[in-house]
Design a protein around this motif. Sequence first.
Motif, PDB file in Angstrom:
ATOM      1  N   ARG A   1       7.127 -13.139  13.065  1.00 52.52           N
ATOM      2  CA  ARG A   1       6.375 -11.708  13.916  1.00 52.52           C
ATOM      3  C   ARG A   1       7.095 -10.650  13.048  1.00 52.52           C
ATOM      4  O   ARG A   1       7.957 -10.487  12.660  1.00 52.52           O
ATOM      5  N   MET A   2       6.042 -10.265  13.340  1.00 51.56           N
ATOM      6  CA  MET A   2       6.322  -8.360  12.228  1.00 51.56           C
ATOM      7  C   MET A   2       5.322  -6.959  12.636  1.00 51.56           C
ATOM      8  O   MET A   2       4.617  -7.110  13.695  1.00 51.56           O
ATOM      9  N   ASP A   3       6.315  -6.194  13.597  1.00 51.71           N
ATOM     10  CA  ASP A   3       5.663  -4.689  13.974  1.00 51.71           C
ATOM     11  C   ASP A   3       5.250  -3.735  12.745  1.00 51.71           C
ATOM     12  O   ASP A   3       6.215  -3.972  11.638  1.00 51.71           O
ATOM     13  N   VAL A   4       3.908  -3.173  12.721  1.00 49.69           N
ATOM     14  CA  VAL A   4       3.720  -2.103  11.715  1.00 49.69           C
ATOM     15  C   VAL A   4       2.840  -1.198  12.620  1.00 49.69           C
ATOM     16  O   VAL A   4       3.074  -1.315  13.435  1.00 49.69           O
ATOM     17  N   THR A   5       2.688  -0.002  11.532  1.00 49.73           N
ATOM     18  CA  THR A   5       2.247   1.422  12.472  1.00 49.73           C
ATOM     19  C   THR A   5       1.445   1.838  12.272  1.00 49.73           C
ATOM     20  O   THR A   5       0.851   0.814  10.977  1.00 49.73           O
TER      21      THR A   5
ATOM     22  N   TYR B   1      -6.768  -3.441   6.333  1.00 48.97           N
ATOM     23  CA  TYR B   1      -7.083  -4.286   5.353  1.00 48.97           C
ATOM     24  C   TYR B   1      -6.050  -5.084   4.977  1.00 48.97           C
ATOM     25  O   TYR B   1      -5.979  -5.873   5.105  1.00 48.97           O
ATOM     26  N   THR B   2      -5.231  -4.120   5.015  1.00 51.48           N
ATOM     27  CA  THR B   2      -3.488  -5.004   4.766  1.00 51.48           C
ATOM     28  C   THR B   2      -3.083  -6.154   5.782  1.00 51.48           C
ATOM     29  O   THR B   2      -2.344  -6.496   5.281  1.00 51.48           O
TER      30      THR B   2
ATOM     31  N   ASP C   1       9.187  -6.406  -9.372  1.00 52.78           N
ATOM     32  CA  ASP C   1       9.052  -4.681  -9.479  1.00 52.78           C
ATOM     33  C   ASP C   1       7.675  -4.411  -8.856  1.00 52.78           C
ATOM     34  O   ASP C   1       6.868  -4.445  -8.596  1.00 52.78           O
ATOM     35  N   LEU C   2       9.411  -3.557  -8.066  1.00 53.87           N
ATOM     36  CA  LEU C   2       8.654  -3.065  -6.576  1.00 53.87           C
ATOM     37  C   LEU C   2       7.723  -2.325  -6.764  1.00 53.87           C
ATOM     38  O   LEU C   2       6.547  -2.242  -5.750  1.00 53.87           O
ATOM     39  N   GLN C   3       8.189  -1.471  -7.779  1.00 52.98           N
ATOM     40  CA  GLN C   3       6.953   0.144  -7.735  1.00 52.98           C
ATOM     41  C   GLN C   3       5.638  -1.025  -8.045  1.00 52.98           C
ATOM     42  O   GLN C   3       4.767   0.041  -7.367  1.00 52.98           O
ATOM     43  N   SER C   4       5.284  -1.500  -8.827  1.00 47.43           N
ATOM     44  CA  SER C   4       4.452  -2.046  -9.211  1.00 47.43           C
ATOM     45  C   SER C   4       3.498  -2.421  -8.430  1.00 47.43           C
ATOM     46  O   SER C   4       1.762  -2.239  -8.203  1.00 47.43           O
ATOM     47  N   MET C   5       3.992  -3.551  -6.713  1.00 45.19           N
ATOM     48  CA  MET C   5       3.113  -3.529  -5.847  1.00 45.19           C
ATOM     49  C   MET C   5       2.765  -2.502  -5.617  1.00 45.19           C
ATOM     50  O   MET C   5       1.446  -2.571  -3.880  1.00 45.19           O
ATOM     51  N   GLY C   6       3.433  -1.609  -5.149  1.00 46.05           N
ATOM     52  CA  GLY C   6       2.198  -0.157  -4.047  1.00 46.05           C
ATOM     53  C   GLY C   6       3.621  -0.074  -3.135  1.00 46.05           C
ATOM     54  O   GLY C   6       3.721  -1.233  -2.775  1.00 46.05           O
ATOM     55  N   TYR C   7       3.252   1.917  -2.613  1.00 45.13           N
ATOM     56  CA  TYR C   7       4.425   1.607  -1.231  1.00 45.13           C
ATOM     57  C   TYR C   7       3.851   0.296  -0.060  1.00 45.13           C
ATOM     58  O   TYR C   7       2.671   0.944  -0.376  1.00 45.13           O
ATOM     59  N   ASN C   8       4.504  -0.206   0.667  1.00 44.19           N
ATOM     60  CA  ASN C   8       3.493  -0.393   1.493  1.00 44.19           C
ATOM     61  C   ASN C   8       2.355  -1.451   1.098  1.00 44.19           C
ATOM     62  O   ASN C   8       1.890  -1.170   2.396  1.00 44.19           O
ATOM     63  N   SER C   9       2.341  -1.873   0.183  1.00 48.36           N
ATOM     64  CA  SER C   9       0.886  -3.459   0.121  1.00 48.36           C
ATOM     65  C   SER C   9       1.327  -4.190   1.024  1.00 48.36           C
ATOM     66  O   SER C   9       3.034  -4.542   0.960  1.00 48.36           O
ATOM     67  N   ALA C  10       0.088  -5.549   0.564  1.00 49.50           N
ATOM     68  CA  ALA C  10       0.523  -6.680   1.658  1.00 49.50           C
ATOM     69  C   ALA C  10       2.016  -7.150   0.122  1.00 49.50           C
ATOM     70  O   ALA C  10       2.816  -7.668   1.555  1.00 49.50           O
TER      71      ALA C  10
ATOM     72  N   LEU D   1      -2.238  -9.440   5.482  1.00 50.89           N
ATOM     73  CA  LEU D   1      -0.885 -10.333   6.175  1.00 50.89           C
ATOM     74  C   LEU D   1      -0.395 -11.079   7.090  1.00 50.89           C
ATOM     75  O   LEU D   1      -0.473 -11.963   6.655  1.00 50.89           O
ATOM     76  N   LYS D   2      -2.203 -11.084   8.317  1.00 53.98           N
ATOM     77  CA  LYS D   2      -2.512 -12.218   8.535  1.00 53.98           C
ATOM     78  C   LYS D   2      -2.419 -13.850   8.072  1.00 53.98           C
ATOM     79  O   LYS D   2      -2.670 -14.496   8.892  1.00 53.98           O
ATOM     80  N   SER D   3      -3.082 -13.587   6.722  1.00 53.32           N
ATOM     81  CA  SER D   3      -3.807 -14.655   6.058  1.00 53.32           C
ATOM     82  C   SER D   3      -2.401 -14.737   5.712  1.00 53.32           C
ATOM     83  O   SER D   3      -2.381 -16.169   4.870  1.00 53.32           O
ATOM     84  N   MET D   4      -1.165 -14.599   5.293  1.00 55.26           N
ATOM     85  CA  MET D   4      -0.126 -15.093   4.651  1.00 55.26           C
ATOM     86  C   MET D   4       0.756 -15.616   5.854  1.00 55.26           C
ATOM     87  O   MET D   4       2.106 -15.911   5.708  1.00 55.26           O
ATOM     88  N   GLY D   5      -0.060 -15.233   6.977  1.00 52.21           N
ATOM     89  CA  GLY D   5       1.117 -16.392   8.138  1.00 52.21           C
ATOM     90  C   GLY D   5       1.753 -15.607   9.062  1.00 52.21           C
ATOM     91  O   GLY D   5       2.523 -16.640   9.538  1.00 52.21           O
TER      92      GLY D   5
END
Length: 635
Positions: free
Chosen positions: A576-580, A586-587, A326-335, A591-595
Amino acid sequence: MASRSARLNRLVGRILMPLLAVVAAAPQSTLAQDTAKPVLHGRHWAAITGKPLAASAGAMMFARGGNAIDAACAMLGATATMWDVLSWGGETQALIYNPNTGKVIGINALGVAPSGATPEFFRKQGMVYPPEYGPLAAVTPGTPGGLMVMLAEYGQLSLAQVLKPAMEMAEGYPIEASAAANIARRQDVLLQWPDSTRVFLPHYDESSPEESGAPAAGELFRQPDLRNTLQKLVDAEAEALAAGKSRKQAIYAAYDRFYRGDIAEEIVRANREHGGLFTLEDLDQWTVHLEEPVSTRYRDIDVYKLTTWVQGPAMLQALNILEGFDLQSMGYNSARYIHTLYQAMNLAFADRDFYYGDPYVPPAEPVAGLLSKDYAAQRRAGINPEKNDAQVRPGDPYPFQGEKNPFSELLKQWTPIPPAADAEGADGFQQALLMDHDEGFLAGTTSIQAADADGWVVSVTPSGGWIPAFVAGNTGVGLSQRMQSFVLDERLNPFNVVRPGQRPRATLTPSLALKDGKPIMAFSVQGGDTQDQNLLQFFLNVVEFGMNVQQAAEAHNITSYQMQSSFGAHESQPGRMDVTRQLPPYTRDRLKSMGYDVEVVDRTYSPITAILIDPEQGTFQGGASDYGDDYGLAW
């Protein structure tokens, strides 16, 4: 602006309901998002591509009574003439919706490895992979054949009409600053080949080699050799028409002149003179395939991609995996959403890296298993909801098509980070690469979308022959660099080991989406291994988070580097991940804590072009990323 946004969101809802009943619950920040560019609106047609000049070429075809295929072919010719990260010797991939049959057709116009192109040959050159530029990097030209076959089979206008904008541009067009700067930056490479020097460096002075010979931004960039080659194609068509041939037969006469006549002879001569492997038989035997694409149903939308000779099925695999969340329940661009997305891509791209290759040569790729919903469920079950899996491996899709995996021993040897092949001088090969990992990973192509009121819809992702291109003699045609996407070691991918007559697995990936059998969206994107990452997020932005086409095109994606690059040294960088900066601290910390190794960039690379079709109103919405020059016209 707010009222316009509301109207557009209601339009999206009409197109995608009942799937988008969830849109009403989507975050208001998503629905109210302003955009840098407005949505294009049209009732009769829409034409969108990587350059405004090329979009104008498409508009000209509609003005002359042509359909979406004519417009797409004109845009293809114009972008190839502008060296918009492609040229006439590159490759073309397309999906076409034919309203007369209600079917989606795939256009496979990717060149093949020439005679003598074997792992042993390249290893003797001290190479870990085929080279990234030059005569030995070239597969046979595909774009001219792809353009002419599309036009002959599905267009309405003549080749002369469709090529006219490109021919006028070859006579001289004001070169853009980005292309001029790219030529100057690659001058040392271009100087290796006299014809490339002559085309790209009109101001080069041997007495002052340190000075740039590139054209200045805005200077008329003239390509008389290419203009002459295009004229030869038009002449061949005219001669055939004068002899009583049909429109289609006349276009194929031009095709024959390119691949079997004097143009082919000059391409082969020039390529071999500079150490290439082309033969006349290579060009003569190559063919464009009209093929059945692959698809999957996500919710109630059918998404179409070309098959395993490109990376497109990886997006379908990722959708099959994500459908169970259920992607929407996760929230757009949530961790949680980003982590789930990243893990689904990891699984799909690991399969791409081992199982994808040319379906026209053995061994046969396990396509049915790869796209099985049951296989997706198995892969989904292996996702750790809390941590990135840096060691994710290809799965085994064969049982899901009732077969035993013939490469189980090779699969056991597979590693996420490719081992160096056994080649003398491997270290030297790594150091000699022109593009670093990130440039190769992101660099790519252009994209083309066109649609018309009669129901024709086309999505094209052409590429190859980018600067610094080896120009083949007096043809003015820059040859492809796609050989570098092959591997030399079957432990990496037994389906994509270079051999004569085989297509390399490419990154190029046009997309069509249909609902109730009718097209609702055409979308594709520039880039390399980023393409299906960008398109997956674009698609989810629309169908899960209720964005309109322009909002979805401008939305800030994440970029994963965990899959193996298809270019250069084929490097992988797990986690490795690029974000803006739009992603809250916080997010990022979560993500860093998730590796994840999270890098903050000004923007992720996602120059998407798209057309959304409203079947209820019979109108088009066009969208293009605010990155670069991509845009279009509609009426």
